[in-house]
Write a protein that holds these residues in place. Sequence first.
Motif, mmCIF file in Angstrom:
data_model
loop_
_atom_site.group_PDB
_atom_site.id
_atom_site.type_symbol
_atom_site.label_atom_id
_atom_site.label_comp_id
_atom_site.label_asym_id
_atom_site.label_seq_id
_atom_site.Cartn_x
_atom_site.Cartn_y
_atom_site.Cartn_z
ATOM 1 N N LEU A 1 30.692 56.663 -70.309
ATOM 2 C CA LEU A 1 30.947 57.203 -71.635
ATOM 3 C C LEU A 1 29.606 57.662 -72.193
ATOM 4 C CD1 LEU A 1 33.255 57.564 -73.706
ATOM 5 C CD2 LEU A 1 32.508 55.416 -74.753
ATOM 6 N N LEU A 2 29.518 58.955 -72.536
ATOM 7 C CA LEU A 2 28.255 59.542 -72.975
ATOM 8 C C LEU A 2 28.359 60.054 -74.409
ATOM 9 C CD1 LEU A 2 27.231 61.744 -69.888
ATOM 10 C CD2 LEU A 2 26.532 59.385 -70.389
ATOM 11 N N ARG A 3 27.232 59.985 -75.131
ATOM 12 C CA ARG A 3 27.108 60.673 -76.411
ATOM 13 C C ARG A 3 26.416 62.004 -76.118
ATOM 14 N NH1 ARG A 3 27.980 59.142 -81.230
ATOM 15 N NH2 ARG A 3 27.978 56.922 -80.669
ATOM 16 N N LEU A 4 27.086 63.093 -76.461
ATOM 17 C CA LEU A 4 26.625 64.422 -76.068
ATOM 18 C C LEU A 4 25.979 65.169 -77.230
ATOM 19 C CD1 LEU A 4 29.654 65.611 -73.909
ATOM 20 C CD2 LEU A 4 27.635 64.350 -73.181
ATOM 21 N N THR A 5 24.929 65.901 -76.890
ATOM 22 C CA THR A 5 24.268 66.774 -77.850
ATOM 23 C C THR A 5 24.142 68.159 -77.237
ATOM 24 O OG1 THR A 5 22.974 64.900 -78.709
ATOM 25 C CG2 THR A 5 22.208 67.131 -79.254
ATOM 26 N N ALA A 6 24.666 69.173 -77.923
ATOM 27 C CA ALA A 6 24.580 70.548 -77.405
ATOM 28 C C ALA A 6 23.136 71.041 -77.482
ATOM 29 C CB ALA A 6 25.494 71.464 -78.199
ATOM 30 N N VAL A 7 22.706 71.772 -76.449
ATOM 31 C CA VAL A 7 21.342 72.311 -76.411
ATOM 32 C C VAL A 7 21.406 73.793 -76.058
ATOM 33 C CG1 VAL A 7 20.253 70.127 -75.799
ATOM 34 C CG2 VAL A 7 21.065 71.642 -73.988
ATOM 35 N N ASP A 8 20.404 74.525 -76.464
ATOM 36 C CA ASP A 8 20.312 75.959 -76.157
ATOM 37 C C ASP A 8 19.062 76.225 -75.326
ATOM 38 O OD1 ASP A 8 22.602 76.679 -77.647
ATOM 39 O OD2 ASP A 8 21.429 76.585 -79.511
ATOM 40 N N GLY A 9 19.094 77.310 -74.552
ATOM 41 C CA GLY A 9 17.924 77.751 -73.813
ATOM 42 C C GLY A 9 17.588 76.903 -72.602
ATOM 43 N N GLU A 10 18.526 76.097 -72.117
ATOM 44 C CA GLU A 10 18.292 75.271 -70.942
ATOM 45 C C GLU A 10 19.298 75.654 -69.865
ATOM 46 O OE1 GLU A 10 15.826 73.214 -70.713
ATOM 47 O OE2 GLU A 10 15.180 73.032 -72.800
ATOM 48 N N ASP A 11 19.105 75.095 -68.637
ATOM 49 C CA ASP A 11 20.069 75.363 -67.573
ATOM 50 C C ASP A 11 21.262 74.414 -67.669
ATOM 51 O OD1 ASP A 11 18.867 73.015 -66.852
ATOM 52 O OD2 ASP A 11 18.494 73.587 -64.767
ATOM 53 N N HIS A 12 21.299 73.621 -68.741
ATOM 54 C CA HIS A 12 22.436 72.753 -68.997
ATOM 55 C C HIS A 12 22.876 72.961 -70.445
ATOM 56 C CE1 HIS A 12 18.676 70.461 -69.699
ATOM 57 N NE2 HIS A 12 19.274 70.057 -70.809
ATOM 58 N N ALA A 13 24.162 72.719 -70.702
ATOM 59 C CA ALA A 13 24.711 72.980 -72.035
ATOM 60 C C ALA A 13 24.619 71.771 -72.954
ATOM 61 C CB ALA A 13 26.171 73.416 -71.919
ATOM 62 N N TYR A 14 24.520 70.570 -72.370
ATOM 63 C CA TYR A 14 24.488 69.353 -73.171
ATOM 64 C C TYR A 14 23.477 68.376 -72.581
ATOM 65 C CZ TYR A 14 28.968 70.882 -75.158
ATOM 66 O OH TYR A 14 29.949 71.597 -75.780
ATOM 67 N N GLU A 15 22.996 67.500 -73.429
ATOM 68 C CA GLU A 15 22.272 66.316 -72.992
ATOM 69 C C GLU A 15 23.151 65.114 -73.290
ATOM 70 O OE1 GLU A 15 18.520 66.266 -74.980
ATOM 71 O OE2 GLU A 15 17.606 67.733 -73.599
ATOM 72 N N GLY A 16 23.201 64.208 -72.332
ATOM 73 C CA GLY A 16 24.069 63.043 -72.492
ATOM 74 C C GLY A 16 23.284 61.752 -72.429
ATOM 75 N N ARG A 17 23.561 60.863 -73.392
ATOM 76 C CA ARG A 17 22.937 59.539 -73.409
ATOM 77 C C ARG A 17 24.014 58.496 -73.200
ATOM 78 N NH1 ARG A 17 19.592 62.701 -76.353
ATOM 79 N NH2 ARG A 17 17.355 62.291 -76.158
ATOM 80 N N LEU A 18 23.711 57.530 -72.357
ATOM 81 C CA LEU A 18 24.702 56.536 -71.951
ATOM 82 C C LEU A 18 25.104 55.647 -73.121
ATOM 83 C CD1 LEU A 18 26.244 55.220 -69.532
ATOM 84 C CD2 LEU A 18 24.295 53.668 -69.315
ATOM 85 N N ILE A 19 26.409 55.520 -73.318
ATOM 86 C CA ILE A 19 26.946 54.518 -74.242
ATOM 87 C C ILE A 19 27.345 53.284 -73.450
ATOM 88 C CG2 ILE A 19 28.802 53.988 -75.866
ATOM 89 C CD1 ILE A 19 28.870 56.924 -76.624
ATOM 90 N N ARG A 20 28.133 53.512 -72.403
ATOM 91 C CA ARG A 20 28.470 52.393 -71.509
ATOM 92 C C ARG A 20 29.049 52.939 -70.212
ATOM 93 N NH1 ARG A 20 32.877 52.123 -75.130
ATOM 94 N NH2 ARG A 20 34.914 52.355 -74.105
ATOM 95 N N ARG A 21 28.982 52.130 -69.162
ATOM 96 C CA ARG A 21 29.624 52.437 -67.888
ATOM 97 C C ARG A 21 31.074 51.997 -67.988
ATOM 98 N NH1 ARG A 21 25.253 49.666 -63.823
ATOM 99 N NH2 ARG A 21 26.178 50.923 -62.177
ATOM 100 N N ILE A 22 31.950 52.771 -67.415
ATOM 101 C CA ILE A 22 33.362 52.389 -67.414
ATOM 102 C C ILE A 22 33.907 52.392 -65.997
ATOM 103 C CG2 ILE A 22 33.915 53.009 -69.770
ATOM 104 C CD1 ILE A 22 34.800 55.711 -68.880
ATOM 105 N N GLY A 23 33.007 52.155 -65.011
ATOM 106 C CA GLY A 23 33.431 51.946 -63.631
ATOM 107 C C GLY A 23 33.751 53.226 -62.922
ATOM 108 N N GLY A 24 34.515 53.066 -61.838
ATOM 109 C CA GLY A 24 34.983 54.232 -61.103
ATOM 110 C C GLY A 24 34.217 54.471 -59.840
ATOM 111 N N GLY A 25 34.657 55.423 -59.116
ATOM 112 C CA GLY A 25 34.161 55.870 -57.840
ATOM 113 C C GLY A 25 35.025 57.043 -57.517
ATOM 114 N N PRO A 26 34.903 57.615 -56.353
ATOM 115 C CA PRO A 26 35.634 58.832 -56.084
ATOM 116 C C PRO A 26 37.133 58.659 -56.047
ATOM 117 C CG PRO A 26 34.450 58.103 -54.153
ATOM 118 C CD PRO A 26 34.007 57.239 -55.270
ATOM 119 N N ASP A 27 37.646 57.400 -56.031
ATOM 120 C CA ASP A 27 39.078 57.231 -55.863
ATOM 121 C C ASP A 27 39.797 56.712 -57.099
ATOM 122 O OD1 ASP A 27 38.342 56.005 -52.608
ATOM 123 O OD2 ASP A 27 38.921 58.012 -53.172
#
Length: 767
Positions: free
Chosen positions: A117-143
């Motif tokens: 779970l990420l807190r997102l901030t929109a950014v301009d002029g980068e090769d990415h559209a958002y920066e994300g800061r971790l709020i918490r892990r919620i598990g998972g894997g490819p399946d």
Amino acid sequence: MTRIPSKAEILEWISQNPTQTSKRDIARAFGIKGAARIELKQLLRALAAEGHLEKRKKTYRDPETLPPVSVCEVVGPDADGDLSARPLEFHGSGPEPRIALVARDGDPALGAGERVLLRLTAVDGEDHAYEGRLIRRIGGGPDGGADGGPRTILGIFRSHSEGGRIVPIDKKQDLEWMIPEEATGGAQDGELVEARQSGPRNRMGLPRARVVARLGDPSQPRAVSLIAIHQHGIPDAFPAAVTQEAERAKPAGLSGREDLRGMPFVTIDPHDARDHDDACMAEPDTDPGNPGGHILWVAIADVAHYVRPGSALDAEALKRGNSTYFPDRVVPMLPDRLSGDLCSLHEDVPRACIAVRMVLDADGNKIAHRFVRGLMRSAASLHYEEVQAARDGTPSARTEPLMETVITPLYGAFEALRAARARRQPLDLELPERKIELDAEGRVASIAFRKRLDAHKMIEEFMILANVAAAEELITRRTPLLFRVHEEPTAEKLEALREVAQASGMTLAKGQVLQTRHLNALLAQAEATTFDELINMSTLRAMTQAYYSPENFGHFGLALRSYAHFTSPIRRYADLVVHRALVSAHGWGEGGLSAEEVAELEATAKHISETERRSMVAERDTNDRYLAAFLSERMGSEAVGRISGIQRFGLFVKLDETGADGLVPIGSISGEYWRHDAEAQTLTGSDSGLVLALGQKVTVRLAEATPETGGLVLQLLEIEGDPVAQGSGSRGRGSRRPGAGAPTRRKAVRAKAKADKTRKKVKRTRR
């Protein structure tokens, strides 16, 4: 009168205030009160219908943007070692926005495939559209998704007027996924696609997904392995930085190495091998103190010279963990510049190696060994069949000149090692290995048994001995390494094997410390009987799975105290770690085991054990799909096989000719109720007394073959030569039809006696 804002004004507000998108927030921002709220509600509905906004519970937002707090999947690392994330709740029509992960002090280490779970901030002029800061892990894997369902779906796209659906190709998944019209990604009906879950699953209706990749026509033969690659998340494209690093590599010279180029090393591989990472040679030991002894050399490509800790090549090799082999392609651990060139011991080409010189006595015991970092030149690249033919008296023009100096000494050392193996008694399983042969178009041409020649066994024994020497060398020098561990069977699995043996009229020693010789005695009892394959399969199932560990727990199956993988660093990362450990232990210069690697050995062992299992499952699934495609052209034909598994819902049959496994649904066998005994692994007919048990010989008819999933459905016709009545297919487990499926009187009496014997045996066990 209250002024209602225009659509453009509302969209502008939402874009500037992504955290205030409820109808109440919008009404407060524009001062809308009372009855005017109804007009605002209608305006928001119109914007949603036009695709400008998406309603999420009681909020509205631009579907092309992400909410400020979002569930994402970790991706990477990239060539620079940086992680990014992909959104799992994006509903826009354009490409998924890229999210750069911004780590803070104290954040846990994240790995590819994790859901966060990420807190997102929109950014301009980068090769990415958002920066994300971790709020918490919620598990998972490819399946797994947040609710236990899959997050990544591979399936066949079926279009309809409002988008489409995806029918999963995984035979363990029967849930279809809905694809909204704006999320199809241009997929065409019948196309193989990869999709990702979009948003949480609802209790009612089909879950929603978004197509992220179109993979083409699933009926094309070479799509079979592509399905497995995507389904299991196997990296199959090298990043540019990795390829460039490999291309810059130069052949190693003699500096700091022992010159082995004058020694008659040869490589012995399958006839279609593209790379050659091990070579061997042997000669009689001339030491008077070792009469009848042998000197055996095994040389392995020096991958550690080219793949250094901390490099892009190393990061990618660790990520892959191992090479993965399919009938039509190989997904290599290392780029071809290394695996097929600089680290391949080609004939008459100088190649860097790490070699071990082993001294054997006349009885095949290793009495000494010595490791060197050298430069060798292969005298010949041979294949198993021509070496075996030469040994059997029909040498070719290639092998005739090598008989006296190479082939005869090799077999001399092998005979000594074979005698030592017989005394050691490693587990002696004999399971036929089948090879899928493809034609030029990639379709299955034939399913053939792999021949097991003495030449195969010879190279196997040489590699095992070299692996033992590597483990012993590093233990003696107190150098950390990764062991190949195979623990003894659990008590539960051993008891299950003992029950199968007793039901087959055989015995397995009890009340003593289990050794492989006890299992070999059981296998010897079954040899040349109708239970031969059953006992071999049941013994294999009783074994624990081998794994890698920095701790030495021995290798039960090989009956060895210490064992490490050393002989295949081109295709296994564990072997590369052992090579680096040898470099460090001997002070051979650069390319040794770094302090950082030593600290991470446990994590590395866990990771590469998992990638190995991933490859095994992918390879098995691919073979299942090829077999289903091959058999789909034989619908309605009959085949002979043996019952290989018993479940409450039916029985599994392994076909003799192809080795394919198919399911016989319980509802298709007569119409009676079937009692399932999980401990005895039997199904017993309530009316007929017929007992279905592991190992029984059966005749079946091929009823259904699905190449996309690899699934086979069979119809049971005969058991041990006696015909079986057919169910209606609509009758469930509780349906009864007196007399249906009743065998002859003699068969019924014999079946009842066997069932009674099984029940007594189980009752004694439970006491």
